[in-house]
Write a protein that holds these residues in place. Structure first.
Motif, PDB file in Angstrom:
ATOM      1  N   VAL A 118     -10.494  -1.175  -6.119  1.00 47.30           N
ATOM      2  CA  VAL A 118     -10.086  -1.920  -4.930  1.00 47.30           C
ATOM      3  C   VAL A 118      -9.889  -3.387  -5.265  1.00 47.30           C
ATOM      4  N   ALA A 119     -10.843  -3.947  -5.980  1.00 43.58           N
ATOM      5  CA  ALA A 119     -10.782  -5.368  -6.317  1.00 43.58           C
ATOM      6  C   ALA A 119     -11.688  -5.647  -7.504  1.00 43.58           C
ATOM      7  N   ALA A 120     -11.411  -6.750  -8.186  1.00 41.16           N
ATOM      8  CA  ALA A 120     -12.248  -7.180  -9.293  1.00 41.16           C
ATOM      9  C   ALA A 120     -12.269  -8.698  -9.328  1.00 41.16           C
ATOM     10  N   ILE A 121     -13.327  -9.241  -9.925  1.00 38.29           N
ATOM     11  CA  ILE A 121     -13.467 -10.690  -9.993  1.00 38.29           C
ATOM     12  C   ILE A 121     -14.028 -11.060 -11.353  1.00 38.29           C
ATOM     13  N   SER A 122     -13.454 -12.087 -11.951  1.00 36.70           N
ATOM     14  CA  SER A 122     -13.909 -12.544 -13.265  1.00 36.70           C
ATOM     15  C   SER A 122     -15.283 -13.206 -13.149  1.00 36.70           C
ATOM     16  N   TRP A 123     -15.890 -13.474 -14.302  1.00 42.79           N
ATOM     17  CA  TRP A 123     -17.254 -13.985 -14.277  1.00 42.79           C
ATOM     18  C   TRP A 123     -17.344 -15.320 -13.551  1.00 42.79           C
ATOM     19  N   SER A 124     -16.301 -16.130 -13.662  1.00 41.45           N
ATOM     20  CA  SER A 124     -16.318 -17.448 -13.026  1.00 41.45           C
ATOM     21  C   SER A 124     -15.864 -17.409 -11.575  1.00 41.45           C
ATOM     22  N   LEU A 145     -20.107   2.469  10.052  1.00 39.28           N
ATOM     23  CA  LEU A 145     -19.022   2.956  10.895  1.00 39.28           C
ATOM     24  C   LEU A 145     -18.434   1.785  11.663  1.00 39.28           C
ATOM     25  N   VAL A 146     -17.126   1.659  11.625  1.00 39.08           N
ATOM     26  CA  VAL A 146     -16.450   0.565  12.313  1.00 39.08           C
ATOM     27  C   VAL A 146     -15.129   1.084  12.885  1.00 39.08           C
ATOM     28  N   GLN A 147     -14.701   0.487  13.967  1.00 37.12           N
ATOM     29  CA  GLN A 147     -13.417   0.873  14.553  1.00 37.12           C
ATOM     30  C   GLN A 147     -12.269   0.244  13.777  1.00 37.12           C
ATOM     31  N   ALA A 148     -11.136   0.887  13.851  1.00 30.80           N
ATOM     32  CA  ALA A 148      -9.935   0.349  13.215  1.00 30.80           C
ATOM     33  C   ALA A 148      -9.688  -1.080  13.699  1.00 30.80           C
ATOM     34  N   GLY A 149      -9.339  -1.941  12.775  1.00 25.09           N
ATOM     35  CA  GLY A 149      -9.139  -3.346  13.091  1.00 25.09           C
ATOM     36  C   GLY A 149     -10.383  -4.192  12.904  1.00 25.09           C
ATOM     37  N   GLY A 150     -11.504  -3.545  12.712  1.00 29.33           N
ATOM     38  CA  GLY A 150     -12.761  -4.255  12.544  1.00 29.33           C
ATOM     39  C   GLY A 150     -12.980  -4.734  11.121  1.00 29.33           C
ATOM     40  N   SER A 151     -14.168  -5.296  10.908  1.00 32.24           N
ATOM     41  CA  SER A 151     -14.512  -5.883   9.613  1.00 32.24           C
ATOM     42  C   SER A 151     -15.887  -5.434   9.157  1.00 32.24           C
ATOM     43  N   PHE A 186      -3.000  -1.821  -1.819  1.00 27.83           N
ATOM     44  CA  PHE A 186      -3.320  -1.284  -0.499  1.00 27.83           C
ATOM     45  C   PHE A 186      -4.378  -2.108   0.243  1.00 27.83           C
ATOM     46  N   VAL A 187      -4.969  -3.125  -0.404  1.00 25.54           N
ATOM     47  CA  VAL A 187      -5.928  -3.975   0.299  1.00 25.54           C
ATOM     48  C   VAL A 187      -5.554  -5.448   0.280  1.00 25.54           C
ATOM     49  N   LYS A 188      -4.482  -5.797  -0.398  1.00 25.93           N
ATOM     50  CA  LYS A 188      -4.080  -7.205  -0.487  1.00 25.93           C
ATOM     51  C   LYS A 188      -3.873  -7.797   0.897  1.00 25.93           C
ATOM     52  N   GLY A 189      -4.429  -8.982   1.084  1.00 24.51           N
ATOM     53  CA  GLY A 189      -4.302  -9.660   2.360  1.00 24.51           C
ATOM     54  C   GLY A 189      -5.348  -9.256   3.375  1.00 24.51           C
ATOM     55  N   ARG A 190      -6.096  -8.199   3.090  1.00 26.07           N
ATOM     56  CA  ARG A 190      -7.120  -7.734   4.038  1.00 26.07           C
ATOM     57  C   ARG A 190      -8.531  -7.854   3.472  1.00 26.07           C
ATOM     58  N   PHE A 191      -8.682  -7.643   2.168  1.00 22.75           N
ATOM     59  CA  PHE A 191      -9.999  -7.660   1.534  1.00 22.75           C
ATOM     60  C   PHE A 191     -10.125  -8.905   0.660  1.00 22.75           C
ATOM     61  N   THR A 192     -11.356  -9.396   0.557  1.00 18.74           N
ATOM     62  CA  THR A 192     -11.641 -10.544  -0.297  1.00 18.74           C
ATOM     63  C   THR A 192     -12.900 -10.268  -1.103  1.00 18.74           C
ATOM     64  N   SER A 239      -9.418  -6.145   9.039  1.00 16.09           N
ATOM     65  CA  SER A 239      -8.301  -5.298   9.490  1.00 16.09           C
ATOM     66  C   SER A 239      -8.416  -3.892   8.920  1.00 16.09           C
ATOM     67  N   LEU A 240      -9.590  -3.325   9.042  1.00 16.46           N
ATOM     68  CA  LEU A 240      -9.841  -2.013   8.452  1.00 16.46           C
ATOM     69  C   LEU A 240      -9.003  -0.934   9.117  1.00 16.46           C
ATOM     70  N   LYS A 241      -8.599   0.034   8.307  1.00 20.00           N
ATOM     71  CA  LYS A 241      -7.776   1.146   8.752  1.00 20.00           C
ATOM     72  C   LYS A 241      -8.527   2.456   8.497  1.00 20.00           C
ATOM     73  N   PRO A 242      -8.197   3.495   9.235  1.00 19.57           N
ATOM     74  CA  PRO A 242      -8.854   4.792   8.974  1.00 19.57           C
ATOM     75  C   PRO A 242      -8.715   5.234   7.522  1.00 19.57           C
ATOM     76  N   GLU A 243      -7.596   4.888   6.900  1.00 16.71           N
ATOM     77  CA  GLU A 243      -7.411   5.293   5.497  1.00 16.71           C
ATOM     78  C   GLU A 243      -8.289   4.517   4.519  1.00 16.71           C
TER      79      GLU A 243
END
Length: 124
Positions: free
Chosen positions: A48-54, A11-17, A63-69, A85-89
């Motif tokens: 949400v996201a994917a990463i290649s083997w390398s 559980l985290v507040q909006a804007g948290g990480s 909807f997560v670009k710029g916020r999630f890595t 920068s988590l959002k309720p959604e």
């Protein structure tokens, strides 16, 4: 037996990480795409996201670009999802998955192994 175990939700507040981790065991996944999905109540599971083997290639849903890595440590058979920068959604169960297919990015149905999920709840 292949196993993917997610951790780091909560559980985290909006804007948290939060940082999610997914540890894989049972085989080596260093040659495969790893991804994160989420499913909110009443909604379909979405990538949400994917990463290649390398780690050289990454994919993010709009909807997560710029916020999630997404990142990975092949030596630890682990993939991470840093969420800022988590959002309720963003509230959902988050799943990690592995695709042994060669397409990029893999379609959701091309993921072969799935974790049990970890709950992320963002309060307003």
């Amino acid at each position: 037996q292949v196993q993917l175990v997610e951790s780091g939700g909560g559980l985290v507040q909006a804007g948290g990480s939060l940082r999610l981790s997914c540890a894989a065991s049972g085989r080596t996944f260093s040659s495969y795409v790893m991804g994160w999905f989420r499913q909110a109540p009443g909604k379909e599971r979405a990538c949400v996201a994917a990463i290649s083997w390398s780690g050289d290639n990454t994919y993010y849903a709009d909807f997560v670009k710029g916020r999630f890595t997404i990142s990975r440590e092949n030596g630890k058979n682990t993939v991470y999802l840093r969420m800022n920068s988590l959002k309720p959604e963003d509230t959902a169960v988050y799943y990690c998955a592995v695709s042994t297919m060669s397409t990029w990015p893999p379609r959701p149905y091309e993921y072969d192994y799935w974790g049990q999920g970890t709950q992320v709840t963002v309060s307003s």
